[in-house]
Design a protein around this motif. Structure first.
Motif, PDB file in Angstrom:
ATOM      1  N   ARG A 370      59.450 -45.139 -18.044  1.00 41.38           N
ATOM      2  CA  ARG A 370      59.183 -46.489 -18.141  1.00 41.38           C
ATOM      3  C   ARG A 370      60.359 -47.424 -18.204  1.00 41.38           C
ATOM      4  NH1 ARG A 370      54.737 -47.452 -23.002  1.00 41.38           N
ATOM      5  NH2 ARG A 370      55.512 -49.513 -22.521  1.00 41.38           N
ATOM      6  N   ARG A 371      61.530 -46.794 -18.632  1.00 40.92           N
ATOM      7  CA  ARG A 371      62.687 -47.832 -18.434  1.00 40.92           C
ATOM      8  C   ARG A 371      63.201 -47.913 -17.077  1.00 40.92           C
ATOM      9  NH1 ARG A 371      66.021 -44.488 -23.126  1.00 40.92           N
ATOM     10  NH2 ARG A 371      65.711 -45.944 -24.880  1.00 40.92           N
ATOM     11  N   LYS A 372      62.927 -46.690 -16.373  1.00 42.78           N
ATOM     12  CA  LYS A 372      63.326 -47.030 -14.853  1.00 42.78           C
ATOM     13  C   LYS A 372      62.385 -47.807 -14.023  1.00 42.78           C
ATOM     14  CE  LYS A 372      65.739 -42.558 -14.844  1.00 42.78           C
ATOM     15  NZ  LYS A 372      65.995 -41.103 -14.458  1.00 42.78           N
ATOM     16  N   ALA A 373      60.954 -47.841 -14.558  1.00 42.40           N
ATOM     17  CA  ALA A 373      60.322 -48.489 -13.880  1.00 42.40           C
ATOM     18  C   ALA A 373      60.391 -50.064 -14.139  1.00 42.40           C
ATOM     19  CB  ALA A 373      58.831 -48.050 -14.422  1.00 42.40           C
ATOM     20  N   ALA A 374      60.897 -50.436 -15.415  1.00 39.46           N
ATOM     21  CA  ALA A 374      60.785 -51.716 -15.690  1.00 39.46           C
ATOM     22  C   ALA A 374      62.423 -52.246 -15.324  1.00 39.46           C
ATOM     23  CB  ALA A 374      61.011 -51.817 -17.284  1.00 39.46           C
ATOM     24  N   ALA A 375      63.377 -51.540 -14.886  1.00 32.91           N
ATOM     25  CA  ALA A 375      64.560 -51.774 -14.594  1.00 32.91           C
ATOM     26  C   ALA A 375      64.615 -52.860 -13.492  1.00 32.91           C
ATOM     27  CB  ALA A 375      65.630 -50.803 -14.358  1.00 32.91           C
ATOM     28  N   PRO A 376      63.978 -52.403 -12.348  1.00 33.51           N
ATOM     29  CA  PRO A 376      64.070 -53.589 -11.190  1.00 33.51           C
ATOM     30  C   PRO A 376      63.545 -54.963 -11.506  1.00 33.51           C
ATOM     31  CG  PRO A 376      63.185 -51.377 -10.459  1.00 33.51           C
ATOM     32  CD  PRO A 376      63.313 -51.351 -12.075  1.00 33.51           C
ATOM     33  N   SER A 377      62.289 -55.140 -12.206  1.00 32.65           N
ATOM     34  CA  SER A 377      61.933 -56.313 -12.934  1.00 32.65           C
ATOM     35  C   SER A 377      62.884 -56.926 -13.696  1.00 32.65           C
ATOM     36  CB  SER A 377      60.546 -56.042 -13.393  1.00 32.65           C
ATOM     37  OG  SER A 377      59.557 -55.477 -12.548  1.00 32.65           O
ATOM     38  N   PHE A 378      63.591 -56.243 -14.607  1.00 33.47           N
ATOM     39  CA  PHE A 378      64.361 -56.702 -15.696  1.00 33.47           C
ATOM     40  C   PHE A 378      65.655 -57.406 -14.802  1.00 33.47           C
ATOM     41  CE2 PHE A 378      68.211 -55.971 -17.944  1.00 33.47           C
ATOM     42  CZ  PHE A 378      68.353 -56.569 -19.139  1.00 33.47           C
TER      43      PHE A 378
END
Length: 555
Positions: A370-378
């Motif tokens: 979930r972190r890696k999935a959210a990292a680009p948007s972040f």
């Protein structure tokens, strides 16, 4: 929010009482007027080191006190309960008193607390943020918490932490049982020999006292018999001379005869009869005791052997009573014959531990995904803020590295940044003050949107920027003030014009030859001329005033 601040006898501040509203609060003042002193006082409430140099000349102590209101933080409530501090319906009064000796006392809601507690508590109340003091740029765990907030990982984080705690507890229990079994096996032969010795002794509680009494009787049998015979001879001589019993009987008869003429002697005769009967009963018991005294060398030797064994065991096991030996025997028996139960418990725990580890690692994997999935948007959101702040070539990304799994999963991250076309590097290595200010502000703005933030104080975070960038930073800080209380200490007029409340820090002579620092809220013309001063310097021009009015009207 920080609703009021009281300072007394702190460095250049004789006395200061000021109240603060919600929203964005601007603090300005000429260089050297004492803005850093105000921050120092707040740092004191955050648990910073105190010494006597903080006390104003001529004063015996200094006091810094702040009141916080509208607090609704479960973690804060747990901290207060753990420190035995009473809550006051979302209100918190924090006070620190420094004496001439350099020692300080800390109070929360008038309850005394230690400095460490104050340091922990302050993290939930106030966050002082400056260009050279940034938790975000140095603390990887904090960076991770920002990303988790952006990704809405709160519930998953809680499950992961709980699974990790359970896994650790089972691991510690398993290790403890293994050590216990190993210790018992190492001492098994020795303990078995001790147990068999105590079992052969056939111990019985109270036996020692009984044996010692019987031994005293047998060891002194001849002397006892002589004393019994002497007593019998005195009471019943078995000769022609009348004994005591016969004399009492004769006296009784005489008194009965006298009772025919003197009635009171009848009672005396009755009493003599009772004494005679009691005496005859004593004589019978003495005769019985004498006949029961059978001295036996064999029995005496048995008693001495048994007593010798008991005393040897008592000394060997450092005991004073047989009951203690019995307790040792039971413990040894449990220790030796309970190993099988321990080994069964170990086998059960080993199975549980494997299941708990698998469950925990699965949660870590889900959290990492979930972190890696959210990292680009972040990263995109941060880049958008940075480019809005005129870092047109800004690149920002999140770098993931594996680490030893813990309560917050198995990821270690770094925020990477570049603004010159080169590969991004760790944000803590950024050299430009202007870039650093904008990165810090963007991250803080992100935190304000996704995390429950305490009162935030920006200490000249806008250093190194000017013009349109300063205006955009001011607007960003202003937006943060819509959701939380934000203080901005600034020299930039574009930022100063944004706040809903404006405070001026100044110096003046107190009439007694001392220069003191003060702070008060400014409005209307006074605020207009303060912003004009920020624009033009010490000489305020008409153009600066017009520009200041334009900034205030356009905020």
């Amino acid at each position: 929010m920080l609703s009021s601040l009281h300072i007394q006898n702190y460095i250049l501040i004789d006395s200061l009482d000021v109240e603060f509203p919600e929203g964005l609060i601007i603090v300005t003042g000429q260089t050297g007027t004492g803005k850093s002193i105000i921050l120092g006082a707040l740092n004191l409430l955050s648990g910073a080191k105190a010494d006597a140099s903080m006390i104003s000349p001529g004063a015996d102590s200094c006091v810094v006190e702040a009141e916080f209101e509208g607090l609704d933080d479960p973690v804060l409530g747990e901290m207060l309960a753990g420190g035995d501090v009473e809550e006051d319906e979302g209100r918190l009064l924090v006070r620190r008193v420094v004496s001439k000796s350099g020692r300080s006392r800390c109070f929360v809601n008038d309850c005394p607390v230690n400095q460490a507690f104050l340091q922990e508590l302050s993290t939930r109340l106030i966050d002082i943020h400056s260009q050279h003091r940034s938790l975000i740029l140095t603390d990887k765990r904090f960076q991770l918490s920002v990303l988790d907030s952006f990704a809405s990982n709160g519930e998953l984080l809680t499950k992961t932490a709980q699974a990790y705690t359970l896994y650790l507890q089972s691991g510690r229990e398993l290790e403890s049982l293994r050590e216990l079994v190993q210790s018992q096996n190492a001492d098994r032969d020795y303990n078995l020999a001790r147990l068999e010795e105590l079992q052969r002794a056939a111990l019985r509680d109270g036996e020692l006292e009984e044996l010692e009494e019987e031994h005293r009787s047998l060891a002194n049998a001849e002397a006892i018999r002589d004393d019994l015979r002497a007593a019998l001879t005195s009471l019943d001589p078995q000769q022609d001379l009348p004994g005591v019993s016969q004399s009492l009987k004769d006296a009784e008869r005489s008194l009965l005869r006298a009772s025919r003429y003197l009635s009171r002697t009848e009672n005396l005769a009755s009493r003599l009869e009772s004494a005679r009967l009691e005496l005859e009963d004593v004589v019978d018991e003495l005769v019985s005791l004498e006949s029961s005294l059978n001295f036996s060398d064999l029995r005496l030797q048995q008693l001495e052997d048994r007593l010798g064994l008991l005393h040897t065991l008592l000394k060997k096991h450092s005991c004073t009573e047989v009951s203690e030996l019995i307790a040792i025997r039971e413990r040894l028996s449990t220790s030796i014959y309970g190993t099988e139960e321990l080994e069964e418990r170990i086998a059960l725990l080993e199975g549980q531990l494997k299941e708990q580890e698998a469950s925990y690692l699965a949660l870590c994997a889900e959290l990492s995904e979930r972190r890696k999935a959210a990292a680009p948007s972040f990263a995109e959101a941060i880049v958008a803020d940075l480019r809005n702040l005129e870092l047109d070539r800004a690149e920002f990304s999140v770098d993931f590295q594996s680490c030893t799994p813990g309560a917050d999963g198995s990821d270690r991250i770094s925020f990477l940044f570049s603004n010159n076309g080169t590969p991004p590097v760790d944000v803590s290595r950024c050299a430009s003050g202007g870039e650093l200010s904008r990165i810090m502000l963007s991250l803080k703005a992100m935190m304000a949107r996704f995390m429950g933030m305490p009162t935030l104080i920006f200490d000249e975070i806008d250093t190194g920027v000017s013009g349109s960038v300063a205006d955009k930073m001011g607007r960003m800080i202003c937006r943060m003030g819509e959701d939380m209380q934000v203080f901005s200490i600034t020299h930039l007029p574009q930022v100063a014009a944004k706040g809903s409340a404006h405070y001026l820090v100044s110096k003046a002579d107190n009439g007694q030859g001392r220069t003191v620092t003060s702070m008060h809220r400014i409005q209307g013309e006074e605020r207009l001329y303060e912003i004009a001063r920020l624009l033009s310097g010490s000489e305020i021009t008409d153009a600066a005033v017009a520009n200041a009015r334009s900034l205030l009207e356009g905020r």
